[in-house]
Design a protein around this motif. Structure first.
Motif, PDB file in Angstrom:
ATOM      1  N   GLN A  20       0.821  -1.207   0.000  1.00  0.00           N
ATOM      2  CA  GLN A  20       0.000   0.000   0.000  1.00  0.00           C
ATOM      3  C   GLN A  20       0.859   1.262   0.000  1.00  0.00           C
ATOM      4  O   GLN A  20       0.553   2.235  -0.695  1.00  0.00           O
ATOM      5  N   LEU A  21       1.938   1.263   0.773  1.00  0.00           N
ATOM      6  CA  LEU A  21       2.827   2.424   0.789  1.00  0.00           C
ATOM      7  C   LEU A  21       3.468   2.627  -0.576  1.00  0.00           C
ATOM      8  O   LEU A  21       3.569   3.754  -1.072  1.00  0.00           O
ATOM      9  N   GLY A  22       3.877   1.550  -1.216  1.00  0.00           N
ATOM     10  CA  GLY A  22       4.469   1.642  -2.549  1.00  0.00           C
ATOM     11  C   GLY A  22       3.494   2.198  -3.572  1.00  0.00           C
ATOM     12  O   GLY A  22       3.858   3.035  -4.403  1.00  0.00           O
ATOM     13  N   LYS A  23       2.253   1.732  -3.497  1.00  0.00           N
ATOM     14  CA  LYS A  23       1.233   2.259  -4.413  1.00  0.00           C
ATOM     15  C   LYS A  23       1.002   3.748  -4.185  1.00  0.00           C
ATOM     16  O   LYS A  23       0.886   4.526  -5.137  1.00  0.00           O
ATOM     17  N   THR A  24       0.951   4.149  -2.917  1.00  0.00           N
ATOM     18  CA  THR A  24       0.749   5.566  -2.609  1.00  0.00           C
ATOM     19  C   THR A  24       1.915   6.399  -3.116  1.00  0.00           C
ATOM     20  O   THR A  24       1.711   7.493  -3.667  1.00  0.00           O
ATOM     21  N   LEU A  25       3.138   5.893  -2.947  1.00  0.00           N
ATOM     22  CA  LEU A  25       4.303   6.618  -3.454  1.00  0.00           C
ATOM     23  C   LEU A  25       4.225   6.781  -4.967  1.00  0.00           C
ATOM     24  O   LEU A  25       4.548   7.852  -5.508  1.00  0.00           O
ATOM     25  N   LEU A  26       3.778   5.730  -5.667  1.00  0.00           N
ATOM     26  CA  LEU A  26       3.626   5.826  -7.119  1.00  0.00           C
ATOM     27  C   LEU A  26       2.572   6.855  -7.511  1.00  0.00           C
ATOM     28  O   LEU A  26       2.789   7.675  -8.408  1.00  0.00           O
ATOM     29  N   VAL A  28       1.467   9.443  -5.767  1.00  0.00           N
ATOM     30  CA  VAL A  28       1.918  10.797  -5.440  1.00  0.00           C
ATOM     31  C   VAL A  28       2.954  11.274  -6.451  1.00  0.00           C
ATOM     32  O   VAL A  28       2.939  12.438  -6.873  1.00  0.00           O
ATOM     33  N   SER A  29       3.834  10.373  -6.879  1.00  0.00           N
ATOM     34  CA  SER A  29       4.841  10.782  -7.865  1.00  0.00           C
ATOM     35  C   SER A  29       4.191  11.125  -9.210  1.00  0.00           C
ATOM     36  O   SER A  29       4.612  12.080  -9.872  1.00  0.00           O
ATOM     37  N   VAL A  30       3.169  10.400  -9.613  1.00  0.00           N
ATOM     38  CA  VAL A  30       2.461  10.729 -10.860  1.00  0.00           C
ATOM     39  C   VAL A  30       1.774  12.087 -10.722  1.00  0.00           C
ATOM     40  O   VAL A  30       1.823  12.918 -11.641  1.00  0.00           O
ATOM     41  N   ILE A  31       1.158  12.336  -9.571  1.00  0.00           N
ATOM     42  CA  ILE A  31       0.514  13.635  -9.347  1.00  0.00           C
ATOM     43  C   ILE A  31       1.552  14.753  -9.394  1.00  0.00           C
ATOM     44  O   ILE A  31       1.317  15.813  -9.996  1.00  0.00           O
ATOM     45  N   LEU A  32       2.721  14.515  -8.793  1.00  0.00           N
ATOM     46  CA  LEU A  32       3.784  15.529  -8.838  1.00  0.00           C
ATOM     47  C   LEU A  32       4.275  15.768 -10.263  1.00  0.00           C
ATOM     48  O   LEU A  32       4.569  16.909 -10.642  1.00  0.00           O
ATOM     49  N   LEU A  33       4.353  14.715 -11.063  1.00  0.00           N
ATOM     50  CA  LEU A  33       4.766  14.894 -12.462  1.00  0.00           C
ATOM     51  C   LEU A  33       3.731  15.698 -13.243  1.00  0.00           C
ATOM     52  O   LEU A  33       4.083  16.535 -14.085  1.00  0.00           O
ATOM     53  N   ILE A  34       2.463  15.466 -12.973  1.00  0.00           N
ATOM     54  CA  ILE A  34       1.401  16.253 -13.620  1.00  0.00           C
ATOM     55  C   ILE A  34       1.497  17.716 -13.190  1.00  0.00           C
ATOM     56  O   ILE A  34       1.372  18.630 -14.014  1.00  0.00           O
ATOM     57  N   LEU A  35       1.740  17.943 -11.888  1.00  0.00           N
ATOM     58  CA  LEU A  35       1.906  19.317 -11.410  1.00  0.00           C
ATOM     59  C   LEU A  35       3.133  19.977 -12.041  1.00  0.00           C
ATOM     60  O   LEU A  35       3.117  21.177 -12.327  1.00  0.00           O
TER      61      LEU A  35
END
Length: 133
Positions: A20-26, A28-35
């Motif tokens: 679950q932590l790994g999925k959340t990290l993924l 969040v990183s996609v959201i940061l790339l979109i930002l």
């Protein structure tokens, strides 16, 4: 194709994998790339890269106990956060009662609305206090 799948399975054997932590990290990183695409700032890009590297380090790690402990801590934290929001949602939907906290022990006590000024007895510590419902 089957040969690649077998090689990947052999490579991942004994490694931690995704949790679950790994999925959340993924996510969040996609959201940061979109930002980063929207705001054109390198800060979001580098934060996303750091999160992705951390995610992959965790995924390929053979230290199962450490990764499991990290995931358990993450789940405890998110459980507390979800509990707060769930409780607030339930309180907002309950129009017939009001919630008060005991001034002595902070126990949450549910009393009916519309009774005026009432004396409330805490079932946990026995303290009596007066509130308007």
């Amino acid at each position: 194709m089957g040969n690649f799948k077998e090689k990947l399975q052999r490579f991942m054997m004994g490694r931690y994998g995704v949790d679950q932590l790994g999925k959340t990290l993924l996510y969040v990183s996609v959201i940061l790339l979109i930002l980063d695409i929207i705001f054109r700032t390198n800060l979001f890009f580098w934060l996303a890269v750091v999160l992705l590297v951390f995610c992959y380090v965790r995924m390929f790690s053979k230290n199962y106990s450490q990764r499991s402990a990290e995931n358990a801590a993450y789940l405890r934290f998110t459980g507390k956060v979800k509990g707060v929001f769930t409780r607030k949602k339930n309180e907002a939907m309950d129009r017939e009662h009001r919630i008060f906290s005991c001034p002595n022990c902070k126990q949450r006590i549910r009393v009916p609305r519309g009774k005026g000024k009432i004396s409330i007895h805490c079932p946990k510590c026995g303290t009596d206090f007066i509130k308007r419902t």
